[in-house]
Design a protein around this motif. Structure first.
Motif, PDB file in Angstrom:
ATOM      1  N   GLY A  77       0.823  -1.216   0.059  1.00 39.34           N
ATOM      2  CA  GLY A  77      -0.019   0.131  -0.086  1.00 39.34           C
ATOM      3  C   GLY A  77       0.956   1.282  -0.079  1.00 39.34           C
ATOM      4  N   ARG A  78       1.955   1.224   0.322  1.00 35.96           N
ATOM      5  CA  ARG A  78       2.713   2.261   0.343  1.00 35.96           C
ATOM      6  C   ARG A  78       2.740   3.288  -0.962  1.00 35.96           C
ATOM      7  NH1 ARG A  78       9.085   1.938   1.636  1.00 35.96           N
ATOM      8  NH2 ARG A  78       9.164   1.361  -0.417  1.00 35.96           N
ATOM      9  N   ALA A 122      -7.815   2.156   1.859  1.00 40.29           N
ATOM     10  CA  ALA A 122      -6.711   1.883   1.238  1.00 40.29           C
ATOM     11  C   ALA A 122      -5.768   1.741   2.802  1.00 40.29           C
ATOM     12  CB  ALA A 122      -6.147   2.961   0.544  1.00 40.29           C
ATOM     13  N   GLY A 123      -5.986   2.530   3.670  1.00 40.64           N
ATOM     14  CA  GLY A 123      -5.084   2.324   4.884  1.00 40.64           C
ATOM     15  C   GLY A 123      -5.189   0.890   5.613  1.00 40.64           C
ATOM     16  N   PHE A 124      -6.682   0.649   5.613  1.00 41.80           N
ATOM     17  CA  PHE A 124      -6.914  -0.688   6.396  1.00 41.80           C
ATOM     18  C   PHE A 124      -6.197  -1.790   5.365  1.00 41.80           C
ATOM     19  CE2 PHE A 124     -11.246   0.635   8.016  1.00 41.80           C
ATOM     20  CZ  PHE A 124     -10.618   1.407   8.723  1.00 41.80           C
ATOM     21  N   PHE A 179       4.045  18.223   2.130  1.00 44.87           N
ATOM     22  CA  PHE A 179       5.249  18.075   2.998  1.00 44.87           C
ATOM     23  C   PHE A 179       4.946  17.395   4.274  1.00 44.87           C
ATOM     24  CE2 PHE A 179       5.772  21.921   0.166  1.00 44.87           C
ATOM     25  CZ  PHE A 179       7.321  21.755  -0.251  1.00 44.87           C
ATOM     26  N   ILE A 180       3.833  16.807   4.456  1.00 46.46           N
ATOM     27  CA  ILE A 180       3.598  16.102   5.681  1.00 46.46           C
ATOM     28  C   ILE A 180       3.084  14.882   5.354  1.00 46.46           C
ATOM     29  CG2 ILE A 180       2.358  15.969   7.831  1.00 46.46           C
ATOM     30  CD1 ILE A 180       2.229  18.989   8.145  1.00 46.46           C
ATOM     31  N   ALA A 181       2.058  14.719   4.862  1.00 43.81           N
ATOM     32  CA  ALA A 181       1.365  13.402   4.697  1.00 43.81           C
ATOM     33  C   ALA A 181       2.239  12.410   3.721  1.00 43.81           C
ATOM     34  CB  ALA A 181      -0.050  13.376   3.875  1.00 43.81           C
ATOM     35  N   LEU A 182       2.590  13.145   2.485  1.00 44.13           N
ATOM     36  CA  LEU A 182       3.460  12.296   1.677  1.00 44.13           C
ATOM     37  C   LEU A 182       4.720  11.527   2.298  1.00 44.13           C
ATOM     38  CD1 LEU A 182       4.233  11.106  -1.083  1.00 44.13           C
ATOM     39  CD2 LEU A 182       5.051  13.415  -1.864  1.00 44.13           C
ATOM     40  N   PRO A 183       5.592  12.383   3.019  1.00 44.10           N
ATOM     41  CA  PRO A 183       6.753  11.760   3.527  1.00 44.10           C
ATOM     42  C   PRO A 183       6.321  10.584   4.620  1.00 44.10           C
ATOM     43  CG  PRO A 183       7.097  14.170   3.530  1.00 44.10           C
ATOM     44  CD  PRO A 183       5.563  13.758   3.181  1.00 44.10           C
ATOM     45  N   LEU A 184       5.317  10.676   5.445  1.00 41.60           N
ATOM     46  CA  LEU A 184       4.690   9.880   6.354  1.00 41.60           C
ATOM     47  C   LEU A 184       4.355   8.592   5.728  1.00 41.60           C
ATOM     48  CD1 LEU A 184       2.642  12.062   8.710  1.00 41.60           C
ATOM     49  CD2 LEU A 184       4.954  11.046   9.445  1.00 41.60           C
ATOM     50  N   LEU A 188       6.167   4.302   5.504  1.00 42.22           N
ATOM     51  CA  LEU A 188       5.840   3.093   5.721  1.00 42.22           C
ATOM     52  C   LEU A 188       6.472   1.828   5.361  1.00 42.22           C
ATOM     53  CD1 LEU A 188       1.881   3.783   4.891  1.00 42.22           C
ATOM     54  CD2 LEU A 188       2.750   3.914   7.314  1.00 42.22           C
ATOM     55  N   PRO A 189       6.279   0.704   6.288  1.00 44.61           N
ATOM     56  CA  PRO A 189       6.763  -0.517   5.647  1.00 44.61           C
ATOM     57  C   PRO A 189       6.214  -0.988   4.280  1.00 44.61           C
ATOM     58  CG  PRO A 189       6.181  -0.752   7.867  1.00 44.61           C
ATOM     59  CD  PRO A 189       5.675   0.513   7.381  1.00 44.61           C
ATOM     60  N   ARG A 190       7.077  -1.674   3.528  1.00 41.33           N
ATOM     61  CA  ARG A 190       6.431  -2.072   2.079  1.00 41.33           C
ATOM     62  C   ARG A 190       5.494  -2.973   2.206  1.00 41.33           C
ATOM     63  NH1 ARG A 190       8.210  -1.756  -2.864  1.00 41.33           N
ATOM     64  NH2 ARG A 190       9.940  -0.479  -2.298  1.00 41.33           N
ATOM     65  N   GLY A 191       5.590  -3.987   3.339  1.00 40.09           N
ATOM     66  CA  GLY A 191       4.424  -5.112   3.518  1.00 40.09           C
ATOM     67  C   GLY A 191       4.444  -6.062   2.328  1.00 40.09           C
TER      68      GLY A 191
END
Length: 386
Positions: A77-78, A122-124, A179-184, A188-191
């Motif tokens: 999902g990353r 998508a997050g789930f 500048f905030i959400a995209l870097p966060l 994320l781990p690739r999963g």
């Protein structure tokens, strides 16, 4: 291969994704409440046109959701979540620079695409790819954080609106995505790289799992219809029941805290039980609250808001945890996209339908949502836990 991450890394992952989800919800689902009127006024339109554009965005999100889920199943999902931030930013920039109403609608269509690949579903699915069947706790965790999206989003949108204007507010949210959400999301781990697809039944007739999918799709569509109807018309409903304007507004303000409190309860006590039990409890909350409102009237406004908010808070988690528990992580993302597509469409229709019922029937319009809630509860009672 499901990722095995330390508890500390798991907590940071949940915090990062929950914060990114807060930005995505605050800059899409929650901006019409603050920006729709000035948007419409700048074009000489009624706000109804802007809310219509938002409803179109919900339909777009329903269409692209299954595709996004399939991509997450196959590749993790990353990347999809990072793409959603870029799309959100692009759509918000289109809104900010729109010279004519047609461009405004185009901007909302792009935002709808971002919603389809970047909100809870998508997050789930991303968490299911990382943690497999152990994703229930992380799913609850990101909803706890993103449950404050309106608490953060509405004041921030209001501050930017008052300081600069609605166009600059949209640009501000676009920058927050970049500048905030995209870097966060990039952190994320690739999963899982490729969760296996669910096996296709040999028989041509509907299997029990397929019947369960239809039941869940109906439940999610009904409960999200109710949630959106209440979000749009709660003050008017409570006033129709006899509450004063001040009481109606104060009761409405309790919905958010009730949602978060119920999610904390799910995270602590209810997670010891099968998700089906908490989902049934959530489905029953709105009909019980409706009976209290009809029976007592205005004085029950606070009770109604708390019960409805609590049920809605748990149901948001159930959208992710119940399909995971019943069907497993294989094919989870695409399945979740299909399950929630009807819910997005019902959300788009809910304000108009319930508004007409409230105008015609007054407080007795609540029987519409209470009846739908009872149908959802009945459908859930038909399901069997694995």
């Amino acid at each position: 291969m499901i990722a095995r991450l330390s508890p500390a890394r798991r907590g940071v992952t949940v915090a990062a994704l929950g914060t990114a989800q807060t930005v995505s919800w605050a800059s899409s689902y929650y901006i019409p409440a603050v920006l729709a009127v000035p948007m419409a006024e700048s074009f000489g339109l009624s706000p109804v046109w802007v809310f219509g554009a938002f409803s179109m965005a919900l339909v777009v999100s329903a269409i692209v959701g299954p595709w996004a889920g399939a991509r997450i199943d196959g590749f993790g999902g990353r990347g999809v979540l990072m793409l959603s931030n870029l799309i959100f930013a692009f759509g918000l920039c289109l809104l900010a620079t729109a010279p004519v109403p047609v461009m405004l609608y185009l901007g909302w269509a792009v935002i709808g695409f971002g919603m389809g690949i970047g909100l809870y579903e998508a997050g789930f699915a991303t968490l299911a790819g990382i943690y497999g069947k152990d994703a229930r706790g992380p799913i609850t965790g990101i909803t706890l954080i993103a449950g404050f999206a309106s608490t953060v989003g509405w004041p921030l949108s209001g501050i930017m609106l008052a300081t600069w204007g609605w166009r600059e507010a949209c640009l501000g949210w676009a920058l927050i995505h970049i500048f905030i959400a995209l870097p966060l999301n990039a952190w994320l781990p690739r999963g899982s790289e490729a969760l296996p697809k669910p096996a296709t039944p040999a028989s041509e007739g509907p299997s029990p799992s397929r019947a369960a999918l239809w039941v869940l799709a109906f439940v999610f569509a009904v409960t999200w219809f109710n949630a959106t109807a209440m979000a749009a018309h709660l003050p008017g409903l409570l006033q129709a029941a006899g509450a004063s304007t001040a009481v109606a507004i104060a009761a409405g303000a309790l919905i958010g805290p009730a949602q978060v409190a119920a999610r904390v309860l799910e995270f602590g006590l209810l997670r010891r039980f099968h998700p089906l039990a908490s989902t049934r409890l959530a489905a029953a909350a709105h009909p019980v609250a409706a009976v209290a409102l009809i029976s007592v009237g205005g004085p029950a406004a606070y009770v109604f808001a708390i019960m409805h908010g609590a049920g809605n808070g748990i149901m948001t988690i159930a959208k992710g945890t119940l399909p995971l528990s019943l069907f497993g992580p294989a094919g989870y993302g695409q399945r979740l996209g299909w399950l929630n597509a009807p819910a997005r469409i019902s959300q788009a229709a809910a304000p108009l339908i319930f508004g007409a019922a409230l105008t015609g029937w007054g407080v007795h319009a609540i029987w519409l949502t209470a009846g739908l809630g009872m149908l959802a509860l009945t459908a859930l009672l038909m399901l069997k836990r694995n």
